[in-house]
Design an enzyme around this catalytic site. Structure first.
Site, short mmCIF file in Angstrom:
data_model
loop_
_atom_site.label_atom_id
_atom_site.label_comp_id
_atom_site.label_asym_id
_atom_site.label_seq_id
_atom_site.Cartn_x
_atom_site.Cartn_y
_atom_site.Cartn_z
NE ARG A 54 -1.53 -2.28 2.90
CZ ARG A 54 -1.62 -3.55 2.57
NH1 ARG A 54 -2.64 -3.98 1.90
NH2 ARG A 54 -0.67 -4.41 2.90
CB THR A 55 3.51 2.49 2.27
OG1 THR A 55 2.74 2.11 3.41
CG2 THR A 55 4.20 3.80 2.54
CE LYS A 84 27.59 -3.52 -5.28
NZ LYS A 84 27.86 -2.55 -6.36
NE ARG A 105 7.35 0.68 4.98
CZ ARG A 105 6.12 0.18 4.86
NH1 ARG A 105 5.95 -1.06 4.46
NH2 ARG A 105 5.06 0.92 5.15
CG HIS A 133 3.88 4.12 8.63
ND1 HIS A 133 3.99 4.97 7.56
CD2 HIS A 133 3.48 2.92 8.12
CE1 HIS A 133 3.68 4.32 6.45
NE2 HIS A 133 3.37 3.07 6.77
C1 NCD Z 1 1.99 -1.05 8.29
C2 NCD Z 1 3.49 -0.87 8.41
O1 NCD Z 1 4.24 -1.10 7.46
O2 NCD Z 1 3.88 -0.45 9.49
N1 NCD Z 1 1.54 -1.21 6.98
C3 NCD Z 1 1.30 -0.12 6.20
O3 NCD Z 1 2.17 0.69 5.93
N2 NCD Z 1 0.05 0.07 5.76
C4 NCD Z 1 1.47 -2.09 9.23
C5 NCD Z 1 2.02 -3.48 9.19
O4 NCD Z 1 2.92 -3.80 8.43
O5 NCD Z 1 1.51 -4.29 9.96
#
Ligand code: NCD
Length: 312
Positions: A54-55, A84, A105, A133
């Site tokens: 999703r993100t 590396k 991320r 997040h």
């Molecule tokens: C979440 C995350 O990555 O923290 N997912 C997301 O970004 N929608 C929650 C999860 O991974 O459980």
């Protein structure tokens, strides 16, 4: 706060800034029109050192919808120079010099802050370990607003892995701005972090903690469920002890308010039974789709001086 540079933590946001963002996001999704190619000629780089569906997709969809282009590295841990031994700082310096905004991320808490300290372009934290997040909580607040029409006077219950779940860490900080009543329900081993709880108490937030959902369910307006964050456990034995230890289903919801909103950042594993999906209370897929207008609105706020006067 008029213009944002980096987006690293929900601590940065004020209510005024959030309110304007939500108005803009609603305008974008209701008018169903592209708000003009404000990102035309610009490049977004997405560096994901952890899996994402999703993100990453919604950031990329938002950028493309605004006329921009995307450089994408899924699984940056293995398919970039990180394998590396390159540091996140060096990668941010290099990739930052090739794009206009960096979405990162990373499994280490604080990694995006480190990247932002050297990046020549804005860094957006798309999840740093069990830290924060922030853009997910923008989606979460916006979803509550869409579903309930207000963010005031609500009881929001967070249920699941509150220890490692970065989405609840960010969401709790934001809800405090709206004086929401927060209930934290988790197995003891997955309790909300003590330091964060102290932070909430310090700002006189109304917080209740329990291990039993039934203690707070009847008072709850929004039930925010999270999965056990398996990847954060260094000891898989410990994970095995909590795996599958909580679940809600249609029967659970029969005890709740009829207009209860059920949310989940997704992915879910087994903590929400599929029987809930067909109920009008299930807002988690709508929540996921809100990712695109919110991230479009966020890009506006980052790159356009007065986003409220945009034209298509
Ligand atoms: C979440 C995350 O990555 O923290 N997912 C997301 O970004 N929608 C929650 C999860 O991974 O459980």
């Amino acid at each position: 706060m008029e213009k944002l540079g980096h987006v690293l933590s929900t601590r940065q946001f004020t209510r005024t800034w959030l309110d304007r963002l939500f108005v803009l996001a609603r305008k974008i999704s209701e008018e169903r029109r592209k708000p003009g190619g404000i990102m035309s000629g610009r490049i977004m780089a997405t560096l994901f050192y952890e899996p994402s569906t999703r993100t990453r997709f919604s950031f990329e969809a938002a950028m493309i919808s605004l006329g921009g282009q995307v450089l994408s590295s899924e699984n940056a841990k293995e398919f970039s120079s990180a394998i590396k031994g390159e540091t996140i700082e060096d990668t941010a310096r290099v990739v930052g010099g090739m794009c206009d905004v960096l979405i990162i991320r990373h499994p280490e808490t604080g990694a995006t802050v480190r990247a932002s300290s050297v990046s020549p372009v804005p860094v957006i934290n798309a999840g740093d370990g069990d830290g924060e997040h922030p853009t997910q909580s923008l989606i979460d607040l916006y979803t509550i607003l869409q579903e309930r029409g207000t963010l005031e006077g609500l009881t929001v219950t967070m249920f699941g892995d509150l220890r490692y779940g970065r989405t609840v860490h960010s969401l709790a900080r934001l809800l405090r701005l709206y004086w929401a009543r927060m209930c934290f329900v988790s197995p003891q081993r997955l309790a909300f972090p003590r330091n964060l709880l102290a932070e909430l108490h310090g700002s006189r937030a109304d917080v209740v903690e329990t291990t039993k959902l039934s203690d707070v369910l009847t008072d709850t307006d929004v039930l925010y469920v999270t999965r056990v964050q398996k990847e954060r456990f260094s000891d898989l034995e410990e994970y095995a002890q909590v795996r599958g230890s909580y679940q809600i289903d249609a029967t659970t919801l029969a005890q709740a308010k009829s207009d209860l909103v059920v949310m989940h950042p997704l992915p879910r594993v087994d903590e929400i039974a599929p029987t809930v999906d067909a109920l009008p209370n299930a807002a988690y897929f709508r929540q996921a789709h809100n990712g695109v207008p919110i991230r479009m609105a966020l890009l506006h706020r980052l790159f356009v001086r007065d986003p409220d006067t945009h034209s298509s």
